[in-house]
Scaffold this motif. Structure first.
Motif, PDB file in Angstrom:
ATOM      1  N   LEU A  79       3.489   3.021   8.653  1.00 24.25           N
ATOM      2  CA  LEU A  79       2.777   4.011   7.765  1.00 24.25           C
ATOM      3  C   LEU A  79       1.561   3.675   7.760  1.00 24.25           C
ATOM      4  N   HIS A  80       1.126   2.542   7.643  1.00 23.56           N
ATOM      5  CA  HIS A  80      -0.195   1.818   7.441  1.00 23.56           C
ATOM      6  C   HIS A  80      -0.920   2.282   8.807  1.00 23.56           C
ATOM      7  N   GLN A  81      -0.258   1.874   9.785  1.00 23.08           N
ATOM      8  CA  GLN A  81      -0.829   2.060  11.270  1.00 23.08           C
ATOM      9  C   GLN A  81      -1.094   3.601  11.572  1.00 23.08           C
ATOM     10  N   THR A  82      -0.050   4.283  11.200  1.00 23.19           N
ATOM     11  CA  THR A  82      -0.087   5.784  11.491  1.00 23.19           C
ATOM     12  C   THR A  82      -1.190   6.481  10.399  1.00 23.19           C
ATOM     13  N   SER A  83      -1.476   5.856   9.320  1.00 19.98           N
ATOM     14  CA  SER A  83      -2.462   6.555   8.450  1.00 19.98           C
ATOM     15  C   SER A  83      -3.771   6.141   9.129  1.00 19.98           C
ATOM     16  N   VAL A  84      -3.887   4.843   9.303  1.00 19.93           N
ATOM     17  CA  VAL A  84      -5.260   4.605  10.225  1.00 19.93           C
ATOM     18  C   VAL A  84      -5.397   5.502  11.378  1.00 19.93           C
ATOM     19  N   SER A  85      -4.620   5.689  12.274  1.00 27.91           N
ATOM     20  CA  SER A  85      -5.001   6.407  13.336  1.00 27.91           C
ATOM     21  C   SER A  85      -5.049   7.990  13.133  1.00 27.91           C
TER      22      SER A  85
ATOM     23  N   GLY B 275      -6.366  14.344   2.944  1.00 32.41           N
ATOM     24  CA  GLY B 275      -5.435  14.155   1.957  1.00 32.41           C
ATOM     25  C   GLY B 275      -4.022  14.521   2.329  1.00 32.41           C
ATOM     26  N   LYS B 276      -3.735  15.649   3.055  1.00 34.20           N
ATOM     27  CA  LYS B 276      -2.301  15.644   3.436  1.00 34.20           C
ATOM     28  C   LYS B 276      -1.762  14.731   4.113  1.00 34.20           C
ATOM     29  N   ILE B 277      -2.343  14.208   4.996  1.00 31.65           N
ATOM     30  CA  ILE B 277      -1.879  12.565   5.461  1.00 31.65           C
ATOM     31  C   ILE B 277      -1.617  11.883   4.783  1.00 31.65           C
ATOM     32  N   ALA B 278      -2.590  11.297   3.893  1.00 30.57           N
ATOM     33  CA  ALA B 278      -2.242  10.360   3.060  1.00 30.57           C
ATOM     34  C   ALA B 278      -0.978  10.636   1.932  1.00 30.57           C
ATOM     35  N   LEU B 279      -0.959  11.669   1.681  1.00 30.53           N
ATOM     36  CA  LEU B 279       0.381  12.259   0.927  1.00 30.53           C
ATOM     37  C   LEU B 279       1.457  12.247   1.535  1.00 30.53           C
TER      38      LEU B 279
ATOM     39  N   VAL C  67      -4.468   1.404   1.850  1.00 36.20           N
ATOM     40  CA  VAL C  67      -5.340   0.737   2.409  1.00 36.20           C
ATOM     41  C   VAL C  67      -5.878   1.266   4.012  1.00 36.20           C
ATOM     42  N   GLY C  68      -4.468   1.813   4.709  1.00 37.45           N
ATOM     43  CA  GLY C  68      -4.984   2.464   5.927  1.00 37.45           C
ATOM     44  C   GLY C  68      -5.790   3.626   5.723  1.00 37.45           C
ATOM     45  N   CYS C  69      -5.316   4.514   4.689  1.00 39.47           N
ATOM     46  CA  CYS C  69      -6.104   5.791   4.578  1.00 39.47           C
ATOM     47  C   CYS C  69      -7.664   5.495   4.263  1.00 39.47           C
ATOM     48  N   ILE C  70      -7.913   4.185   3.463  1.00 38.56           N
ATOM     49  CA  ILE C  70      -9.365   4.141   3.078  1.00 38.56           C
ATOM     50  C   ILE C  70     -10.112   3.403   4.244  1.00 38.56           C
ATOM     51  N   ARG C  71      -9.319   2.697   5.010  1.00 37.29           N
ATOM     52  CA  ARG C  71      -9.981   2.154   6.351  1.00 37.29           C
ATOM     53  C   ARG C  71     -10.312   3.309   7.405  1.00 37.29           C
ATOM     54  N   GLY C  72      -9.296   4.383   7.502  1.00 38.61           N
ATOM     55  CA  GLY C  72      -9.581   5.439   8.317  1.00 38.61           C
ATOM     56  C   GLY C  72     -10.748   6.136   8.177  1.00 38.61           C
ATOM     57  N   ILE C  73     -11.185   6.347   7.045  1.00 45.69           N
ATOM     58  CA  ILE C  73     -12.326   6.927   6.509  1.00 45.69           C
ATOM     59  C   ILE C  73     -13.556   6.254   6.729  1.00 45.69           C
ATOM     60  N   GLY C  74     -13.415   4.901   7.199  1.00 44.20           N
ATOM     61  CA  GLY C  74     -14.567   3.930   7.453  1.00 44.20           C
ATOM     62  C   GLY C  74     -14.925   2.817   6.278  1.00 44.20           C
TER      63      GLY C  74
END
Length: 454
Positions: free
Chosen positions: A299-305, A320-324, A383-390
């Motif tokens: 889910l970390h990898q999914t959220s990043v992509s 936001g929907k992806i993160a939730l 962490v993945g969500c935060i990295r995904g937005i740079g």
């Protein structure tokens, strides 16, 4: 306007249009199966060694994990940067930028692997002695590590190549390649260890050969494709701007993993002080916990992509929907698998060892770490969500403070006043909870700012 790039394609998933939940599952399940299969094959190493060579060999193979992670994680962090940037360029439809990033990433992977070969060969004996490995375990540990690190170029190429495929929504082909390589690994284990009596050297050699197979398959996939992420050997070069973009996200991720490994090495050193039985129990139970962690880490990898592609496509409301949805999924997975592993622990631990003392110690670790493991999953997904937005430095600093430094302080304070294995193990769930709460606050702040500026 974002152009849908994945319609009519067999493997890629369109992350930027339509309902999310089904696509998140479609992306996550092959990724989860890949990770679990990899761990099954790694567990086969442990089972073969533990059952046919002995508990000292099991301790030698299993106790190397923190040291391997320390040396490898900085370089693997760069693959996270490659994943984020490839997904961003792919989501934005920037073909030239995508090609430059891909070729930079693959050449970086090869160079990183070569560096790791030399690091592992020369650092292994010194590091293992510093970790306090017992004399009866040390020679086998050094032999295993030195052979294992010859697989580093192949490991780096596979991980970077797989991260590129994940970035464009393809998690199925890496699963197929890993399955083939894993089956080869198991067969070679049986041949080298049981038939040829090669012990830990046989396990390390089998792993090295299987890593080469998986790397060859993923590189062949990238070279044969006709899509925008096609790999051409003649185009391999490091573009400084792309290396910097990849490093800006990847190095903090790698440093975070490396410092995590430092805290785990300190814990492993403390476990080593309890003797070979405790080391074997810790190796077996942590290997079982790896299945839970790997399932959650998808889910970390999914959220990043997903977040990276939608960020590149300027589809900010979907983030936001992806993160939730990712946080909810990882919580369910962590609770079911973490508690299930403990309930089945007595039976599963007997696959690794037959000594009752090892089983008892292993069950205690599963209770204290595996049952609350969902907290770690929530932490990593955020962490993945935060990295995904740079943003990569921010989650690194939070993770280092809330988890790594906390554990180090714990070892030198709480553990010193009460030197038991329980005291060591309980530091994990406490650090996960604290760090997850801070990451949640950071993500909400960054996400709200992102929506305001659109």
């Amino acid at each position: 306007m974002h152009l849908t790039k994945t319609q009519g394609k067999k493997y890629e998933i369109d992350m930027c249009n339509g309902p999310l939940f089904g696509k998140i599952l479609l992306f996550t399940l092959p990724l989860m199966l890949s990770g679990i299969l990899q761990l099954l094959f790694n567990a086969a190493d442990m089972v073969v060694v533990g059952r046919w060579v002995g508990s000292n060999a099991l301790a030698a193979v299993g106790s190397n994990g923190p040291l391997i992670n320390l040396l490898v994680n900085v370089f693997l962090g760069l693959s996270v940067g490659a994943n984020v940037m490839v997904a961003r360029f792919y989501g934005a439809g920037q073909k030239r930028e995508l090609s430059e990033m891909l070729h930079t990433a693959i050449l970086t992977a090869l160079v990183s692997g070569i560096i790791l070969v030399f690091m592992g060969f020369f650092i292994a004996p010194v590091a293992l002695k510093a970790m306090g490995a017992p004399d009866e375990v040390l020679p086998k540990s050094v032999l295993y590590l030195r052979i294992y690190f010859f697989s580093m170029p192949a490991m780096m190429l596979y991980n970077f190549g797989a991260s590129i495929l994940r970035a464009v929504g393809d998690t199925r082909r890496p699963l197929y390649y890993l399955t083939i390589a894993g089956i080869i690994n198991v067969i070679l284990n049986l041949i080298f260890v049981i038939a040829f009596s090669m012990g830990v050297a046989g396990v390390a050699l089998a792993t090295t050969i299987s890593q080469m197979v998986s790397a060859g398959l993923v590189l062949n996939c990238l070279m044969k494709t006709e899509e925008d992420y096609k790999l051409e050997l003649k185009s391999l070069r490091i573009v400084p701007s792309k290396l910097f973009a990849m490093a800006r996200i990847g190095i903090p991720a790698g440093l975070q993993g490396a410092v995590f490994s430092v805290s785990n090495i300190l814990i492993q050193s403390s476990i080593n002080s309890f003797g070979a039985t405790a080391m074997a129990a810790n190796s077996a139970s942590s290997n079982l916990e790896g299945f839970v962690y790997t399932a959650m880490n998808t889910l970390h990898q999914t959220s990043v992509s997903f977040v990276s592609q939608n960020y590149g496509a300027r589809q900010y409301k979907r983030i936001g929907k992806i993160a939730l949805q990712c946080v909810c999924l990882v919580t369910v997975i962590g609770l079911v698998m973490g508690n299930g592993m403990y309930l089945a622990g007595s039976l599963l631990l007997r696959l690794y060892a037959t000594e009752e003392a090892v089983i008892t110690m292993g069950l205690r670790r599963l209770l204290l770490i595996s049952c609350p493991y969902f907290l770690c999953g929530i932490m990593d997904t955020l962490v993945g969500c935060i990295r995904g937005i740079g943003y990569s430095v921010l989650p690194m600093l939070v993770s280092l403070s809330g988890a790594c430094f906390f554990r180090i302080i714990w070892i030198y304070t709480v553990f010193q006043s009460n030197r038991t294995l329980d005291t060591l193990y309980i530091s994990y769930p406490i650090s996960w909870l604290l760090t997850a709460l801070v990451h949640l606050g950071c993500f909400l702040l960054l996400y709200n700012n992102l929506k305001k500026n659109t």
